[in-house]
Write a protein that holds these residues in place. Structure first.
Motif: not given
Length: 162
Positions: A103-118
């Motif tokens: 699993a991976t945690l995706l954290d951010g203040d704004d909209e959460i996104g997954l990069s292509l590299d991730q």
């Protein structure tokens, strides 16, 4: 040109599509793809939990462990998991399904996104580990090898070129 981060399931759908892998989406929370590996067919499943900001990724090789082999496979899983840096193998007790999960945690203040590299890292890590250890499980299940023997036999490093 880099791909801007996108909603996790959207990005995985894009990634699977770019590879020509059949996939089926279940809303914004889940996607399932089918991939042909060198040893077997893999079902790839991603589950997005927005409240926890966690993307869980599961690779299911086409392996079911019969009751008589479960203790040997639990030992095998323990030996393999000691060597992994990311993710782990497990077996569902209900039906003997073998799987790899991380699993991976995706954290951010704004909209959460997954990069292509991730996305690539999540998918390729799961497939690579399944491909690497599939022969170990087969040696235990079908060749009657003890877990440590199977691990040694399947992970022989070759030197030189053929």
């Amino acid at each position: 040109m880099t791909q801007a981060p996108a909603a996790p399931i959207d990005m995985l759908e894009h990634y699977f599509g770019a590879h020509g892998w059949a996939c089926e989406r279940h809303g914004d929370e889940e996607i399932v793809a089918s991939v042909e590996g060198s040893w077997t067919q893999y079902q790839l499943r991603a589950l997005w939990r927005e409240d926890e900001r966690m993307l869980q990724f599961v690779a299911l090789p086409d392996v079911r462990v019969p009751d008589a082999k479960r203790s040997a496979i639990y030992e095998t899983i323990g030996l393999i998991n000691e060597q992994l840096w990311m993710g782990h193998f497990e077996m569902w007790a209900a039906d003997g399904t073998l799987l790899f999960r991380h699993a991976t945690l995706l954290d951010g203040d704004d909209e959460i996104g997954l990069s292509l590299d991730q996305a690539e890292t999540l998918v390729e890590a799961a497939i690579d580990e399944c491909e690497r250890y599939y022969p170990v499980f087969q040696f235990v299940l079908w060749a009657g090898k003890k877990p440590a023997e199977a691990l040694d036999a399947a992970l022989i490093d070759t030197v030189g070129e053929a």
